[in-house]
Write a protein that holds these residues in place. Structure first.
Motif, PDB file in Angstrom:
ATOM      1  N   VAL A  36       0.865  -1.159  -0.092  1.00 35.48           N
ATOM      2  CA  VAL A  36      -0.056   0.040   0.184  1.00 35.48           C
ATOM      3  C   VAL A  36       0.979   1.200  -0.125  1.00 35.48           C
ATOM      4  N   LEU A  91      -2.281  -1.092  -3.738  1.00 33.55           N
ATOM      5  CA  LEU A  91      -2.978   0.062  -3.911  1.00 33.55           C
ATOM      6  C   LEU A  91      -2.116   1.173  -4.006  1.00 33.55           C
ATOM      7  N   ALA A 143     -10.888  12.699   6.594  1.00 32.02           N
ATOM      8  CA  ALA A 143     -12.313  11.867   6.581  1.00 32.02           C
ATOM      9  C   ALA A 143     -11.790  10.247   6.488  1.00 32.02           C
ATOM     10  N   LEU A 144     -10.650  10.154   5.431  1.00 33.18           N
ATOM     11  CA  LEU A 144     -10.492   8.848   5.263  1.00 33.18           C
ATOM     12  C   LEU A 144      -9.484   8.049   6.536  1.00 33.18           C
ATOM     13  N   ARG A 149     -12.129   7.140   9.090  1.00 35.39           N
ATOM     14  CA  ARG A 149     -12.943   5.949   8.429  1.00 35.39           C
ATOM     15  C   ARG A 149     -11.832   4.620   8.502  1.00 35.39           C
ATOM     16  N   VAL A 150     -10.551   4.813   8.122  1.00 35.92           N
ATOM     17  CA  VAL A 150      -9.827   3.653   8.180  1.00 35.92           C
ATOM     18  C   VAL A 150      -9.421   3.116   9.668  1.00 35.92           C
ATOM     19  N   ALA A 155     -12.395   1.309  11.030  1.00 39.39           N
ATOM     20  CA  ALA A 155     -12.518  -0.230  10.455  1.00 39.39           C
ATOM     21  C   ALA A 155     -11.517  -1.070  10.928  1.00 39.39           C
ATOM     22  N   LYS A 156     -10.055  -0.486  10.989  1.00 39.54           N
ATOM     23  CA  LYS A 156      -9.253  -1.449  11.474  1.00 39.54           C
ATOM     24  C   LYS A 156      -9.457  -1.840  12.863  1.00 39.54           C
ATOM     25  N   LYS A 189     -11.920  -4.274  13.599  1.00 39.78           N
ATOM     26  CA  LYS A 189     -11.355  -5.457  13.039  1.00 39.78           C
ATOM     27  C   LYS A 189     -10.670  -6.160  14.327  1.00 39.78           C
TER      28      LYS A 189
END
Ligand SMILES: Cc1cc2nc3c(=O)[nH]c(=O)nc-3n(C[C@H](O)[C@H](O)[C@H](O)COP(=O)(O)OP(=O)(O)OC[C@H]3O[C@@H](n4cnc5c(N)ncnc54)[C@H](O)[C@@H]3O)c2cc1C
Ligand SMILES: Nc1ncnc2c1ncn2[C@@H]1O[C@H](COP(=O)(O)O)[C@@H](O)[C@H]1O
Lengths: 327, 258
Positions: free
Chosen positions: A205, A262, A313-314, A317-318, A321-322, A325
């Motif tokens: 990434v 990515l 914003a990203l 969210r990341v 999400a992580k 998890k």
């Protein structure tokens, strides 16, 4: 249309660079359309062994000289000028690498013909050669008549699919060149890259920042995002030139060739010299305020937006999400 | 060490570029002109060299709109002289042949004796580039480009570092005088406050010379100019920054990247 089509082999440090086969593929088509032969020109010292590998060509013209051991553009152009005058090809295609980039215009100056730069493609139209070239960092394309005798064309890497093999064994012909004993530009040594802090070629990434990042402080934002994604930050040339990130993070013609899963291109316009280094990435996502930015022609997914608004914003969210998890 | 730096104005490509009705050029009204980025680096490298080795720096440019600002900025940054060449018809986007421009520049009386002529390695706006190799040829001087550092500690020669790929560089020794195409300066170009540029405008002068232009090999004939046809155009995410971030996350999750 008289005269054969020539391709300058991109021979460097004892190897043929991949782009040679891209340009040979273009040369092959032009030669077929014009009904002439395709000839590859191999310059170097003790490089004869590489000649058979140029087999997409019908003929390989091979010149050996101690002064051609390192590709100093001046001596390369002098050698080519002699070959061109003796054999009068219709056109000479030169791969636009950092090794060969100066050779075309120097040769053109010697021969007093124009040099057609940044060619994306070349075709035979009504017996004449026509080139389509990228300008203004690839935001505009021009179609031009390549009218020089010979036409000298610089071909952008990554514009043609490489083709190997040819079928018939080409004939290999040694051609003499005379070069001055005391060249005015003398190769001294190579300076190997300093081991970088991060090897960006090893990351799956990459968060890539361009001039659109605007200030050094903002690079930290990209660092946070890269960390959240488990990747690394890399950059386009202007960011490196400003000293905001080390040279080892540069992607592109002069920098690294990367192929991550990515590639998140933030505020990068998509100049050909940059695209060359990242176009084979698995998923390319581009964020740019300019809807006409050429990067959107390369990216799989894009957004016309301010990176300074999208990145925070990203990050949120990341992280969420992580975090979700992990929990 | 007398150093000459050749500066050029080019359209700012961050702006929208409009094709003119003739279909072969850019609409001049749509353009904002800025100094070619590489030339700014060439000027910086010249100033750094002067600081180390002494000598003079002369900034040279063709007379085009807004060039005075660029030349006064060069003076404010530390250039000793600024010269503009008038009477060359290049069109707004400078689309004269490299050969013609090289003849014009080679003809400028102040040009020689210079020990080093620094240019940008390339300008983004023309095809039959590159002026510097043509200029070197006209003057009978050596040329090397893609240079990121110039040092001149021994008489009659300069050591230059040329950039290859992957961070690899090459060192070359170049006999002087020479023409060198700069890719990037050793340090980022210096910043000069507007007040200093204003002061230069009051206290310094830009010298003007008339071009003795003679025709070089002609322009490359442009048949057509167009916006590139996107082969595969990106799928665009719409909406607010937050919605775009959501869209990217969905995409990444789908690919197992999140
Ligand atoms: C011989 C040679 C070798 C080169 N090698 C390399 C190389 O290895 N690597 C490389 O990268 N370049 C290389 N270059 C330079 C290359 O030609 C380009 O100049 C460079 O890639 C441009 O970088 P950029 O896209 O970051 O900047 P720009 O072209 O200036 O683009 C900046 C982009 O950011 C966008 N933007 C601005 N603000 C925002 C914002 N707030 N949010 C989102 N977007 C924004 C703008 O719309 C614009 O598209 C080389 C050039 C030469 C001549
Ligand atoms: N019209 C011009 N006026 C002044 N300098 C120029 C001009 N064209 C080219 N140059 C110089 O030559 C360099 C290479 O430009 P080019 O050959 O157009 O790619 C530029 O970076 C400038 O230093």
């Amino acid at each position: 249309m008289a005269g054969n089509i020539w391709v300058l082999a991109a021979q460097w440090r004892g190897q043929l660079q991949e782009v040679t086969y891209e340009v040979l593929a273009l040369g092959r088509r032009l030669a077929a359309d014009a009904g002439v032969q395709l000839e590859a020109v191999l310059l170097g010292h003790n490089a004869r062994d590489l000649a058979p590998a140029l087999e997409p060509a019908d003929v390989i013209l091979w010149a050996d000289h101690p002064e051609l051991a390192e590709p100093t553009p001046e001596t390369y152009a002098l050698a080519l000028a002699q070959l061109v005058k003796a054999r009068q090809p219709r056109a000479l295609l030169i791969p636009l690498t950092n090794v060969a980039m100066d050779v075309g215009p120097l040769l053109a100056a010697h021969l007093d013909v124009p040099f057609v730069n940044f060619c994306k493609t070349v075709r035979v139209a009504d017996g004449a050669l026509e080139a389509r070239c990228g300008l203004y960092g690839n935001k505009v394309e021009v179609t031009v008549a390549a009218s020089g005798a010979p036409a000298i064309l610089g071909v952008l890497p990554g514009t043609h699919l490489a083709e190997r093999g040819g079928g018939q064994a080409p004939s290999i012909e040694e051609v003499p060149v005379e070069l001055p004993e005391a060249p005015r530009v003398r190769f001294v040594r190579y300076i190997e890259p300093q081991a970088g802090d991060v090897d960006i070629t090893q990351h799956e990434v990459l968060v890539a920042v361009g001039r659109g990042i605007q200030r050094q402080d903002n690079v930290a934002l990209a660092e946070v995002l890269a960390e959240a994604l488990g990747g690394a930050v890399c950059a386009s040339r202007p960011v490196i030139d400003q000293g905001w990130l080390p040279l080892s993070r540069q992607v592109g013609r002069s920098g690294m060739q990367v192929k991550p899963k990515l590639y998140l291109a933030l505020g990068i316009s998509g100049a050909p010299e940059h695209v060359e280094g990242m176009k084979d990435s698995g998923l390319i996502v581009a964020v740019n305020t300019d809807p006409a930015a050429p990067i959107f022609g390369v990216a799989h997914v894009g957004a016309t937006a301010d990176l300074l608004e999208v990145v925070p914003a990203l990050i949120d969210r990341v992280k969420a999400a992580k975090g979700g998890k992990a929990a | 060490m007398n150093i000459l730096v050749v500066l050029k104005m080019v359209p700012d490509i961050v702006e929208e570029l409009e094709i003119a009705p003739d279909g072969r050029s850019l609409d001049p009204l749509s353009l904002r002109m800025v100094i070619n980025e590489r030339d700014e680096h060439a000027l910086e490298e010249a100033l750094l060299l002067k600081e180390r080795c002494g000598g003079t720096v002369t900034a040279l440019a063709l007379e085009t709109p807004e060039i005075d600002d660029v030349l006064y900025t060069a003076l404010a940054k530390g250039a000793d002289r600024a010269v503009k060449v008038s009477g060359v018809e290049t069109g707004l986007t400078g689309r004269a042949g490299a050969g013609l421009l090289a003849s014009v520049l080679a003809d400028v009386p102040h040009l020689l004796p210079a020990d080093l002529i620094l240019t940008g390695v390339e300008a983004i706006d023309d095809l039959d580039g590159q002026v510097a190799p043509f200029l070197a040829h006209r003057l009978g001087l050596p040329y090397i480009g893609i240079v990121t550092q110039v040092t001149a500690d021994t008489p009659g020669a300069a050591m230059v570092i040329r950039e290859y790929a992957g961070g690899l560089r090459g060192e070359f020794e170049v006999s002087l005088p020479a023409v060198v195409g700069i890719q990037a300066a050793t340090k980022p170009p210096r910043y000069v406050p507007v007040a200093k540029v204003r002061a230069a405008m009051k206290s310094r002068t830009i010298e003007s010379v008339q071009a003795g232009a003679e025709a070089g090999p002609g322009l490359i004939q442009v048949l057509q100019m167009a916006k590139p046809e996107a082969a595969g155009r990106a799928e665009m995410l719409e909406g607010s920054p937050e919605e775009i971030a959501d869209g990217i996350c969905v995409l990444l999750a789908g690919r197992g990247l999140l």
